[in-house]
Design an enzyme around this catalytic site. Structure first.
Site, PDB file in Angstrom:
ATOM      1  N   SER A 192       0.841  -1.269  -0.018  1.00 44.30           N
ATOM      2  CA  SER A 192       0.044  -0.065  -0.033  1.00 44.30           C
ATOM      3  C   SER A 192       0.890   1.209   0.014  1.00 44.30           C
ATOM      4  CB  SER A 192      -0.919   0.072   1.326  1.00 44.30           C
ATOM      5  OG  SER A 192      -1.504   1.332   1.427  1.00 44.30           O
ATOM      6  N   TYR A 205      -1.792  -0.932  10.529  1.00 47.87           N
ATOM      7  CA  TYR A 205      -1.826  -1.132   9.182  1.00 47.87           C
ATOM      8  C   TYR A 205      -0.728  -0.941   8.291  1.00 47.87           C
ATOM      9  CZ  TYR A 205      -3.716  -0.939   4.270  1.00 47.87           C
ATOM     10  OH  TYR A 205      -3.955  -1.131   2.832  1.00 47.87           O
TER      11      TYR A 205
END
Length: 317
Positions: A192, A205
């Protein structure tokens, strides 16, 4: 005395030889880097060469919705044999039915909790028996709770790591041997933009996506140094925020320039990266160059740039 001088002269000569050898190797390295820079510049001018993927057997995790679903549809459209894996059987069947309506490649559905190692190993045996060895693994599954670190429960943090990181280790353990048996393969993992820069409300995350980045870089080195060099490829993807429902409260300062991405476009970029054997890429591609450039500057400059872009997620609490 004479013997001592001979030994001293020999040691000096050896040191001089080593220095000359190191300088020659450095000069050769410099020439190789210069040639690679020229090649990269020329490569951007001419049309790209895309490899054919119609005969690939592609296993994708997290195909029940979002990017995973779009990847399944895109690979099917190319004529690949697609294996859809998700924990949600109903959503996964919807993806498979959509893909089958394209009347292109074969599509299969498997229900599996990829955070469970035993389930993944059992899945690998079943897929190999039912369909045969896979040649492309797309580790797409992920979850993204968005709130401050002190609001995360220990169970939630463990769950994020189980799904975003450990599931990828289990799928590699299960399916990489199949690629080695076939002496070909391609591993694509979803990191990401949060695996490139740290963002507020995403501490666990970000940690998982940085972990995926490190895992893939190290895996690439292992494959490059071993007998499977140029036979098994790796690609790491760093998408910007995508409109899949994971970003519950996105914060975007320049929506016309850096708005939420369309999952269809993200899937297209991923398959293009696969077909060009790209090692790593952000979506959009400019973000990787911006990050690499800003890392050369003093740390406060990078922080100022991040404040100017002012994108991220608000707490979902």
């Amino acid at each position: 005395m004479i013997e001592h001088e001979i030994i001293h002269t020999s040691n000096v000569s050896k040191r001089i030889f080593n220095i000359v050898q190191d300088l020659a190797e450095f000069l050769l390295l410099f020439i190789k880097i210069l040639m690679e820079l020229i090649y990269s510049a020329v490569d951007k001018i001419f049309p790209k060469n895309f490899k054919d993927i119609c005969n690939e057997v592609v296993l994708i995790t997290g195909t029940g919705h979002g990017i995973g679903r779009e990847l399944a549809l895109h690979y099917t459209a190319f004529g690949s044999t697609v294996i859809c894996v998700d924990i949600n059987q109903k959503n996964n069947e919807e993806t498979v039915n959509k893909a089958k309506r394209l009347s292109k490649g074969a599509v299969h559905s498997y229900t599996c909790d990829v955070s469970n190692r035993d389930d993944v190993l059992a899945l690998a045996n079943k897929v190999k028996t039912d369909i045969g060895p896979i040649t492309v693994l797309v580790n797409n599954v992920g979850i993204m709770p968005t709130h401050p670190l002190d609001k995360h429960t220990p169970e939630e943090i463990r769950r994020v790591f189980d799904i975003n990181v450990f599931s990828q280790f289990w799928t590699l353990e299960a399916f990489l041997p199949q690629m080695k048996e076939e002496s070909r393969g391609h591993i694509i993992c979803m990191s990401s933009i949060a695996g490139v820069v740290g963002l507020a409300n995403l501490v666990p995350y970000c940690a998982t996506k940085f972990a995926v980045r490190g895992m893939m870089e190290a895996l690439h080195e292992e494959l490059r140094d071993g007998p499977y060099k140029n036979l098994i490829k790796t690609t790491t993807i760093y998408p910007y925020m995508t409109n899949t429902g994971l970003c519950k409260r996105p914060k975007v300062k320049f929506p016309s320039v850096l708005g939420l991405l369309d999952p269809k476009e993200v899937a297209k970029h991923i398959i293009d990266a696969h077909r060009m054997n790209v090692l790593e890429t952000t979506i959009p591609t400019s973000l990787l160059h911006i990050n690499n450039w800003s890392r050369l500057l003093p740390s406060n400059c990078g922080i100022m740039l991040k404040d100017f872009i002012d994108s991220g997620v608000e707490s979902d609490l």
